[in-house]
Design an enzyme around this catalytic site. Structure first.
Site, PDB file in Angstrom:
ATOM      1  N   ASN A  35     -15.215 -12.397  -8.911  1.00 36.84           N
ATOM      2  CA  ASN A  35     -16.075 -12.777  -7.777  1.00 36.84           C
ATOM      3  C   ASN A  35     -17.380 -11.990  -7.802  1.00 36.84           C
ATOM      4  OD1 ASN A  35     -14.944 -14.778  -5.716  1.00 36.84           O
ATOM      5  ND2 ASN A  35     -13.140 -13.556  -6.256  1.00 36.84           N
ATOM      6  N   ARG A  60      -5.500  10.028   1.245  1.00 38.02           N
ATOM      7  CA  ARG A  60      -6.250   8.896   1.780  1.00 38.02           C
ATOM      8  C   ARG A  60      -7.440   9.361   2.631  1.00 38.02           C
ATOM      9  NH1 ARG A  60      -2.969   5.044   5.419  1.00 38.02           N
ATOM     10  NH2 ARG A  60      -1.676   5.055   3.579  1.00 38.02           N
ATOM     11  N   MET A  76      -9.096  -3.270  -3.165  1.00 37.30           N
ATOM     12  CA  MET A  76      -7.694  -3.223  -2.728  1.00 37.30           C
ATOM     13  C   MET A  76      -7.371  -2.102  -1.734  1.00 37.30           C
ATOM     14  SD  MET A  76      -6.610  -5.826  -4.273  1.00 37.30           S
ATOM     15  CE  MET A  76      -4.828  -5.770  -4.274  1.00 37.30           C
ATOM     16  N   ILE A  91      -7.812  -0.386   2.243  1.00 39.38           N
ATOM     17  CA  ILE A  91      -8.171  -0.713   3.628  1.00 39.38           C
ATOM     18  C   ILE A  91      -9.470   0.021   3.970  1.00 39.38           C
ATOM     19  CG2 ILE A  91      -7.440  -0.479   6.044  1.00 39.38           C
ATOM     20  CD1 ILE A  91      -5.393  -2.142   4.765  1.00 39.38           C
ATOM     21  N   ASN A 124     -15.391 -10.067   3.464  1.00 37.51           N
ATOM     22  CA  ASN A 124     -14.290 -10.143   2.490  1.00 37.51           C
ATOM     23  C   ASN A 124     -13.967 -11.596   2.160  1.00 37.51           C
ATOM     24  OD1 ASN A 124     -12.093  -9.099   0.901  1.00 37.51           O
ATOM     25  ND2 ASN A 124     -10.703  -9.788   2.510  1.00 37.51           N
ATOM     26  N   HIS A 157     -10.653 -13.888   1.080  1.00 39.36           N
ATOM     27  CA  HIS A 157      -9.188 -13.822   1.104  1.00 39.36           C
ATOM     28  C   HIS A 157      -8.633 -15.108   0.490  1.00 39.36           C
ATOM     29  CE1 HIS A 157      -5.270 -12.683   2.693  1.00 39.36           C
ATOM     30  NE2 HIS A 157      -5.149 -13.886   3.223  1.00 39.36           N
ATOM     31  N   LEU A 175      -5.847  -5.895   9.568  1.00 39.28           N
ATOM     32  CA  LEU A 175      -5.662  -6.417   8.208  1.00 39.28           C
ATOM     33  C   LEU A 175      -5.905  -7.930   8.224  1.00 39.28           C
ATOM     34  CD1 LEU A 175      -4.729  -6.021   5.228  1.00 39.28           C
ATOM     35  CD2 LEU A 175      -2.409  -6.503   6.017  1.00 39.28           C
ATOM     36  N   ASP A 176      -7.027  -8.353   7.671  1.00 41.02           N
ATOM     37  CA  ASP A 176      -7.391  -9.773   7.598  1.00 41.02           C
ATOM     38  C   ASP A 176      -7.441 -10.421   8.983  1.00 41.02           C
ATOM     39  OD1 ASP A 176      -7.491  -9.517   4.826  1.00 41.02           O
ATOM     40  OD2 ASP A 176      -5.385 -10.041   4.591  1.00 41.02           O
ATOM     41  N   GLU A 192     -13.410 -20.047  -5.097  1.00 41.84           N
ATOM     42  CA  GLU A 192     -13.917 -18.749  -4.620  1.00 41.84           C
ATOM     43  C   GLU A 192     -15.295 -18.442  -5.189  1.00 41.84           C
ATOM     44  OE1 GLU A 192     -11.504 -15.204  -4.600  1.00 41.84           O
ATOM     45  OE2 GLU A 192      -9.657 -16.340  -4.734  1.00 41.84           O
TER      46      GLU A 192
HETATM   47  C1  GRF Z   1      -9.512 -12.800  -5.404  1.00 36.25           C
HETATM   48  O1  GRF Z   1      -8.493 -13.771  -5.428  1.00 36.25           O
HETATM   49  C2  GRF Z   1      -9.930 -12.490  -3.984  1.00 36.25           C
HETATM   50  O2  GRF Z   1      -9.818 -13.585  -3.109  1.00 36.25           O
HETATM   51  C3  GRF Z   1      -8.951 -11.422  -3.568  1.00 36.25           C
HETATM   52  O3  GRF Z   1      -8.741 -10.644  -4.738  1.00 36.25           O
HETATM   53  C4  GRF Z   1      -9.013 -11.441  -5.889  1.00 36.25           C
HETATM   54  C5  GRF Z   1     -10.047 -10.692  -6.669  1.00 36.25           C
HETATM   55  O4  GRF Z   1     -10.319 -11.288  -7.927  1.00 36.25           O
HETATM   56  N1  GRF Z   1      -9.443 -10.660  -2.450  1.00 36.25           N
HETATM   57  P1  GRF Z   1     -11.585 -10.797  -8.749  1.00 36.25           P
HETATM   58  O5  GRF Z   1     -11.436  -9.285  -8.961  1.00 36.25           O
HETATM   59  O6  GRF Z   1     -12.810 -11.136  -7.985  1.00 36.25           O
HETATM   60  O7  GRF Z   1     -11.496 -11.521 -10.066  1.00 36.25           O
END
Ligand code: GRF
Length: 207
Positions: free
Chosen positions: A15, A67, A92, A94, A109, A111, A146-147, A176
């Site tokens: 992404n 953390r 990954m 929070i 973000n 999702h 969370l989301d 995406e």
């Molecule tokens: C994607 O599926 C995104 O929606 C999720 O984590 C994944 C990340 O993929 N949050 P990348 O690292 O962008 O390839």
């Protein structure tokens, strides 16, 4: 005035790559600059991709740190960097409440599911295991949950005939990669100050 965006990743970075390419040569050109690609993992493959695209990178490793220590270092870094927007792309960790507060309505973000139906990890596995004929990708602002942040837009992914998890993920990622930049364009070109947030978040297909 071009906005400054910081992209946060933890892994593959597909992404991030799509966004950077759109900033350099696509629908985000002249709207923003990617001032850094940040990772909490030193071996995130996306870091090399960012470098090959000419983007500065920064790592603060979360592994091996408490953390609270990691969060404090990240806060300090982002505070001094002072980006207009923080774009999470497969990041990954929070986001801690002090960062949320410092950048309220400016952390976004993507999702890989409808956040109303599935929160947390493994959005594509969830769609696959439940044999869904379609799923939705959600782009949303980050809040303290969370989301749970306000949804900017959702876009459907057709899963009819997808027989493997790999196929589900492939179709989802293809959506995406276009959809995230479209949403960012909307964010960068439409007013969304606190009192306009409800109007702003009501659209479904940014154009
Ligand atoms: C994607 O599926 C995104 O929606 C999720 O984590 C994944 C990340 O993929 N949050 P990348 O690292 O962008 O390839």
């Amino acid at each position: 005035m071009k906005k400054k965006i910081a992209i946060l990743i933890s892994g593959r970075g597909s992404n991030m790559k799509a966004i950077v390419e759109n900033v350099q040569n696509g629908i985000l050109k002249d709207l923003c600059d990617v001032i850094v690609v940040f990772s909490n993992k030193i071996n995130a493959p996306g870091l090399e991709i960012a470098k090959s695209l000419g983007i500065s990178t920064k790592v603060i490793e979360s592994k091996g740190r408490k953390r609270s220590t990691y969060n404090a270092l990240l806060y300090e870094y982002l505070d001094s960097l002072d980006p207009d927007y923080i774009i999470l792309a497969g990041y990954m960790k929070i986001i801690s409440p002090d960062v949320v507060q410092r950048f309220r309505n400016r952390i976004i973000n993507i999702h890989p599911a409808d956040t109303a139906l599935h929160q947390g990890l493994h959005g594509y596995e969830w769609a696959f295991e439940n044999k869904l004929e379609s799923t939705k990708i959600t782009v949303h602002f980050i809040d303290e949950g969370l989301d749970t942040g306000q949804v900017i837009a959702k876009r459907e992914v057709d899963l009819k005939g997808a027989k493997t998890l790999e196929e589900v993920e492939k179709r989802g990622l293809a959506v995406e990669h276009e959809f995230y930049s479209e949403c960012l364009k909307k964010i960068l070109t439409t007013e969304h100050t606190e009192n306009k947030m409800d109007d702003f978040c009501s659209f479904n297909r940014p154009g």
